[in-house]
Scaffold this active site. Structure first.
Site, PDB file in Angstrom:
ATOM      1  N   GLY A  76      34.747  33.936  27.274  1.00 41.05           N
ATOM      2  CA  GLY A  76      35.217  32.662  27.785  1.00 41.05           C
ATOM      3  C   GLY A  76      34.057  31.707  27.992  1.00 41.05           C
ATOM      4  O   GLY A  76      32.893  32.121  28.084  1.00 41.05           O
ATOM      5  N   GLY A 150      44.562  36.542  21.988  1.00 39.32           N
ATOM      6  CA  GLY A 150      43.484  36.163  21.094  1.00 39.32           C
ATOM      7  C   GLY A 150      42.849  37.405  20.515  1.00 39.32           C
ATOM      8  O   GLY A 150      43.509  38.437  20.350  1.00 39.32           O
ATOM      9  N   ILE A 152      40.697  39.455  21.866  1.00 36.73           N
ATOM     10  CA  ILE A 152      40.688  40.577  22.801  1.00 36.73           C
ATOM     11  C   ILE A 152      42.089  41.158  22.952  1.00 36.73           C
ATOM     12  O   ILE A 152      42.276  42.379  22.946  1.00 36.73           O
ATOM     13  CB  ILE A 152      40.102  40.148  24.160  1.00 36.73           C
ATOM     14  N   ARG A 173      49.308  30.741  24.091  1.00 30.63           N
ATOM     15  CA  ARG A 173      49.624  29.352  24.426  1.00 30.63           C
ATOM     16  C   ARG A 173      50.749  28.801  23.548  1.00 30.63           C
ATOM     17  O   ARG A 173      51.611  28.064  23.997  1.00 30.63           O
ATOM     18  CB  ARG A 173      48.363  28.502  24.274  1.00 30.63           C
ATOM     19  N   ARG A 176      53.314  32.095  17.223  1.00 33.44           N
ATOM     20  CA  ARG A 176      52.854  32.316  15.859  1.00 33.44           C
ATOM     21  C   ARG A 176      53.307  33.702  15.419  1.00 33.44           C
ATOM     22  O   ARG A 176      53.796  34.495  16.233  1.00 33.44           O
ATOM     23  CB  ARG A 176      51.332  32.182  15.743  1.00 33.44           C
ATOM     24  N   ARG A 232      40.167  36.686  33.812  1.00 33.67           N
ATOM     25  CA  ARG A 232      39.344  36.077  34.847  1.00 33.67           C
ATOM     26  C   ARG A 232      40.100  36.146  36.166  1.00 33.67           C
ATOM     27  O   ARG A 232      41.338  36.041  36.200  1.00 33.67           O
ATOM     28  CB  ARG A 232      39.029  34.608  34.514  1.00 33.67           C
ATOM     29  N   ASP A 255      39.774  44.272  36.771  1.00 36.46           N
ATOM     30  CA  ASP A 255      38.342  44.242  36.460  1.00 36.46           C
ATOM     31  C   ASP A 255      37.717  42.953  36.974  1.00 36.46           C
ATOM     32  O   ASP A 255      36.496  42.847  37.050  1.00 36.46           O
ATOM     33  CB  ASP A 255      38.117  44.362  34.947  1.00 36.46           C
ATOM     34  N   HIS A 279      34.018  43.919  37.255  1.00 36.34           N
ATOM     35  CA  HIS A 279      33.803  43.008  36.126  1.00 36.34           C
ATOM     36  C   HIS A 279      32.830  43.610  35.112  1.00 36.34           C
ATOM     37  O   HIS A 279      31.765  43.054  34.832  1.00 36.34           O
ATOM     38  CB  HIS A 279      33.303  41.646  36.597  1.00 36.34           C
ATOM     39  N   GLY A 281      34.076  44.685  31.978  1.00 35.94           N
ATOM     40  CA  GLY A 281      34.790  44.761  30.708  1.00 35.94           C
ATOM     41  C   GLY A 281      33.885  44.642  29.505  1.00 35.94           C
ATOM     42  O   GLY A 281      34.052  45.353  28.505  1.00 35.94           O
TER      43      GLY A 281
END
Length: 316
Positions: A76, A150, A152, A173, A176, A232, A255, A279, A281
């Site tokens: 990110g 995405g 990940i 978002r 598809r 996040r 995480d 955190h 990952g």
């Protein structure tokens, strides 16, 4: 004419970097320390130090008058948001797509399996010499919802395949099609939540995703469902999550948290049904080789005047 390139690692430790003499690059080492390695005004390509926090990441930006590209080493780019106002038009901001997918997906699966199969309970039982046998949930035959599909999210699904899940649903978002099936738009998320036994968050932090996991989101999750956050911390409303955990209706594996690092005494530490990792990952042995390959590839493109990869935005 020479060009300053700021790197968080010594140039001689990164295989494949363009030769300094031929490219005209002056490689400057800055890993986020208090002193800058050179005048920031001369820096054209800035590789952001990894996991040093937003304040450190953006600190040189107001003085980087010659900057043309910023390369983060995170999936990110939210840690750079506060510094975008300092950038001249035309600066490209690139993320670290390709660096963190494997490690983050590994941890997502680890958190899912550890939570479902009762590993924290077994660890505590071992400490107390208590044989905690019984029946525990399996990932097999569960319905999984990935929120944020995405690179990940796709890597997480790759690792779910052998576990014989009943269904994997995907949300991003916008809608598809993929080889594995449809990706649903965010608008369909409320209808999908009640069907999921496991909800995995892997969405970037944006204005849209901040607070996405609200009290309403959590209320729509089925009884006994597991929420896993490898995205996040601010994607989740912490107070709303604490309320659901206190009720015992759902469990969680996190995480990332909000706030982060989680301070001493915070109620999340001891909330029922929650597993917390600090955190990590992307912080594995796979990170550094992949990060260095990305930096070398990007600078090779830059030296040749070719388009950069992983461009998330260009300032206006």
């Amino acid at each position: 004419m020479t060009t300053d390139v700021w790197l968080p690692y010594a140039a001689d430790e990164i295989d494949g970097l363009p030769d300094a003499a031929r490219s005209g690059f002056n490689y400057r080492l800055w890993d986020g320390g208090p002193d800058f390695p050179a005048d920031p005004a001369d820096c054209a390509f800035y590789v952001v130090p990894y996991m040093k926090g937003s304040e450190t990441s953006v600190r040189p930006l107001p003085k980087m008058a010659s900057l043309r590209a910023v390369q983060t080493l995170t999936a990110g780019i939210d840690q750079m948001d506060s510094g975008l106002k300092y950038l001249a038009p035309g600066v490209q901001l690139c993320n670290a797509k390709g660096v963190h997918e494997a490690s983050t997906a590994e941890l997502a699966l680890t958190l899912v399996l550890a939570s479902l199969r009762g590993i924290p309970r077994f660890v505590e039982g071992q400490r107390q010499e208590d044989w905690r046998s019984g029946f525990y949930p399996a990932l097999a035959d569960k319905s999984v919802l990935i929120v944020g599909y995405g690179s990940i999210g796709s890597a997480i699904e790759d690792r779910l395949v052998p576990f014989e899940c009943a269904r994997v649903a995907r949300v991003a978002r916008s809608a598809r099609a993929t080889e594995r099936g449809p990706v649903h738009p965010l608008a369909e998320l409320p209808a999908l939540l009640p069907e999921a036994d496991v909800v995995i968050l892997s969405t970037p932090l944006t204005d849209t995703s901040r607070g996405l996991v609200s009290a309403d989101f959590l209320a729509r999750m089925k009884d006994g469902a597991l929420l896993v956050n490898v995205a996040r911390g601010p994607v989740v409303d912490t107070q709303a999550l604490l309320a659901e955990l206190a009720s015992g209706r759902i469990t969680a594996a996190l995480d990332v948290t909000d706030p982060e690092p989680l301070p001493t005494g915070h109620p999340l530490w001891h909330a029922p049904g929650v597993l917390i990792s600090p955190h990590v990952g992307g912080s594995t042995s796979a990170f550094l080789p992949r990060a260095k390959r990305l930096v070398a590839a990007q600078l090779t493109r830059y030296a040749a005047g070719e388009p950069l990869g992983n461009v998330v935005l260009t300032t206006k």
